[in-house]
Design an enzyme around this catalytic site. Structure first.
Site, PDB file in Angstrom:
ATOM      1  N   GLY A 234       0.818  -1.206   0.000  1.00  0.00           N
ATOM      2  CA  GLY A 234       0.000   0.000   0.000  1.00  0.00           C
ATOM      3  C   GLY A 234       0.849   1.252   0.000  1.00  0.00           C
TER       4      GLY A 234
ATOM      5  N   GLY B 171       0.680   5.454   1.542  1.00  0.00           N
ATOM      6  CA  GLY B 171       0.014   6.473   2.344  1.00  0.00           C
ATOM      7  C   GLY B 171       0.617   7.839   2.099  1.00  0.00           C
TER       8      GLY B 171
ATOM      9  N   ASP C  42      -4.622   8.213  14.438  1.00  0.00           N
ATOM     10  CA  ASP C  42      -5.025   7.823  13.075  1.00  0.00           C
ATOM     11  C   ASP C  42      -5.570   6.395  13.058  1.00  0.00           C
ATOM     12  OD1 ASP C  42      -5.503   8.236  10.430  1.00  0.00           O
ATOM     13  OD2 ASP C  42      -3.478   7.793   9.759  1.00  0.00           O
TER      14      ASP C  42
END
Length: 558
Positions: A242, A244, A363
């Site tokens: 992934g 970010g 977060d």
């Protein structure tokens, strides 16, 4: 003679006569020194007229020739200007000079100038063609000799290699046969020039040279991931997990310790992100030191290194994140009750560890929660936004918007309660498969909060640093809208705000065909979420209170 005059008898004029005689002698001397007049031939006027007619005929003929052949000469002269080199420049200069001289004489003798120009152009064309033929012959001879030398060199090297010498064929001849194509005729009319490869760079130079960072990063500073690359001479990249705001994450195989899989977080290549990465390393070390037995469900930090200007964090590798689990197993209906209870308990244990060390994650969301391959263990990850409890500053854009607590939007000093709010939103999403608050801005998020919990108390609004953006002097909510006709933003004062959402119905509608025990658990979950979603953070449930709640404590039996 006629010039002589009769003598005068008087002596009065004797002196004047002598002077006149002297003058006559001087004039006769001057006349004798002057050149004689040209001798005229005995040609008659008729002959002169015939010559004039013949000249007129010749002039007409040359005019006709110059009209027909003038265009050809101009085209050939243009070609010479572009194809000829230094010789061509000199010739053009001489041609222009001769043209000017002929132009001046054209009034007197135009026929002769035309004849000279035609003869000169024909001579130049023949000379240029001869030179081109000579150059082509020289190039052919050079290419043949060059090919013969190259073939001899390669044959000798092949014989050496066949004889047992372990020599490589690389750079056998510094000038290969293919380079002969680069020799071009600069005087040719065809534009067949080829761009030469002045710098022939070996691919290994890029892989071994760590200073060429531009080749490894994209325009935003992210590392360009290539599956199969070896980083730090130890980890082989196998897959991309992934990307970010701060970094991109890959799964890699550790070639140094039993070929185990790890997750490598590659921080973006800029100074701000580098400092954020160092801060995350210090927080991870502190969290792992507080949990030496790995019981509190925070991801394990294994080490760090630098690669191509990027700070890389080596972390424990898990199978999948909770967002993917919800899409695969709980889309629009949520997970089963047993999984919700287990995941909620593990998430709250991670929050208890963070409160123990005085850290706010800031977060928490399904994307930052990892699950193992068996789907029974959950771990909290991505501490890039985490900070110590005494280092926080009011900022309206901390935490992802859908999981952002009201104190962050209003600008009220926050503590661990922001993580509990985000955890409540995550537990709701695990139960229903839907996002709890879907506001498109901070202002719309406040409206969503009040739709579920009612109007925000005035006491809480007064503490807010950013209250004027969302409330007027009467503490009435100012809803930001766009005008239907003009498309401009406008403020709409909302005086009466009442809760119009029923949390209990929303939870039960997504979980149908429940048993009696699951019905009881759902009632307990609704109560837990209500207390975790209290608007005032000072009255919100703490982590310890949540862990003591019946929904977490009581085990679901069959």
């Amino acid at each position: 003679m006629a010039d002589k005059k009769p003598k005068r008898n008087s002596s009065k004029y004797c002196y004047y006569d002598e002077q006149k005689a002297k003058r006559r002698k001087q004039k006769s001397r001057i006349r004798s020194q002057t050149p004689p007049l040209p001798h005229r031939s005995g040609t008659s006027t008729e002959e002169l007229l015939l010559k004039r007619d013949s000249l007129k005929k010749q002039l007409q003929k040359f005019k006709h020739i110059s009209r027909n052949g003038g265009n050809q000469h101009t085209e050939e002269n243009r070609k010479r200007k572009y194809t000829d080199g230094k010789d061509g420049k000199q010739k053009r200069y001489s041609e222009d000079k001769s043209k000017n001289s002929h132009g001046q004489q054209s009034k007197s003798a135009p026929s002769k100038s035309n004849i000279e120009i035609a003869s000169e152009s024909e001579d130049e064309e023949s000379i240029i063609e001869k030179r081109r033929i000579q150059r082509k012959q020289l190039l052919k001879k050079f290419n043949q000799s060059h090919d013969d030398n190259h073939s001899k060199n390669t044959e000798s090297i092949i014989e050496k290699n066949n004889g047992g010498n372990d020599q490589k064929l690389t750079d056998a001849n510094p000038t290969s046969a293919g380079e002969t194509d680069d020799f071009t005729d600069m005087f040719s009319e065809k534009d067949d020039f080829k761009i030469k490869d002045l710098l022939k760079v070996d691919k290994n130079d890029f892989t071994n040279n760590s200073t060429l960072t531009d080749n490894w990063d994209d325009h935003e500073g992210y590392y360009k991931i290539r599956v199969g690359d070896v980083v730090n001479n130890r980890f082989t990249i196998k897959d991309t997990l992934g990307q970010g705001v701060f970094a991109n994450v890959v799964r890699a195989q550790d070639n140094g310790q039993g070929n185990n899989y790890v997750a490598i977080k590659i921080i973006r290549n800029n100074e701000l992100m580098y400092k954020t990465g160092l801060k995350e390393i210090s927080i991870l070390k502190e969290v792992n030191e507080a949990d030496p037995e790995n019981k509190y469900h925070c991801v394990q930090f294994l080490g760090h290194f630098m690669h191509k200007g990027h700070l890389c964090l080596v972390l424990e590798s898990l199978h999948i994140d909770l967002r993917c689990v919800l899409k695969k197993y709980g889309k629009n209906h949520g997970l089963n009750m047993k999984a919700i209870i287990s995941y909620s308990r593990q998430l709250l244990l991670a929050l208890r560890l963070l409160k123990k060390v005085g850290i706010v994650h800031a977060d928490i969301k399904p994307d930052n929660i990892l699950v193992n391959e068996r789907k029974n263990i959950l771990k909290l990850c991505d501490f890039g936004s985490a900070a110590k409890i005494d280092e926080n500053e009011p900022t309206p854009y901390l935490v992802s918007r859908y999981y952002r607590a009201p104190e962050i939007i209003l600008g009220i000093p926050y503590k661990h309660g922001v993580d509990l709010w985000s955890s409540a939103c995550t537990i709701y999403e695990m139960t229903t498969g839907k996002i709890l608050f879907t506001g498109s801005s901070n202002n719309k998020m406040l409206k969503c909060f009040m739709d579920l919990k009612g109007k925000i108390p005035n006491k809480l609004i007064r503490k807010g640093k950013f209250k004027d953006q969302h409330f007027n002097y009467n503490y009435n909510f100012l809803l930001h809208k766009k005008d239907e006709f003009t498309g401009r933003d406008k403020l709409v004062e909302v005086t009466n705000i009442n809760a119009n959402r029923d949390l209990n119905n929303e939870l039960r509608n997504c979980c149908k065909n429940m048993t009696d025990k699951e019905e009881r658990k759902m009632t307990q979950l609704k109560d837990l979420l209500d207390k975790m979603l209290t608007l005032d953070s000072s009255q919100r449930y703490s982590v310890a209170d949540c862990l003591k709640h019946p929904f977490v404590q009581d085990v679901l039996t069959k």
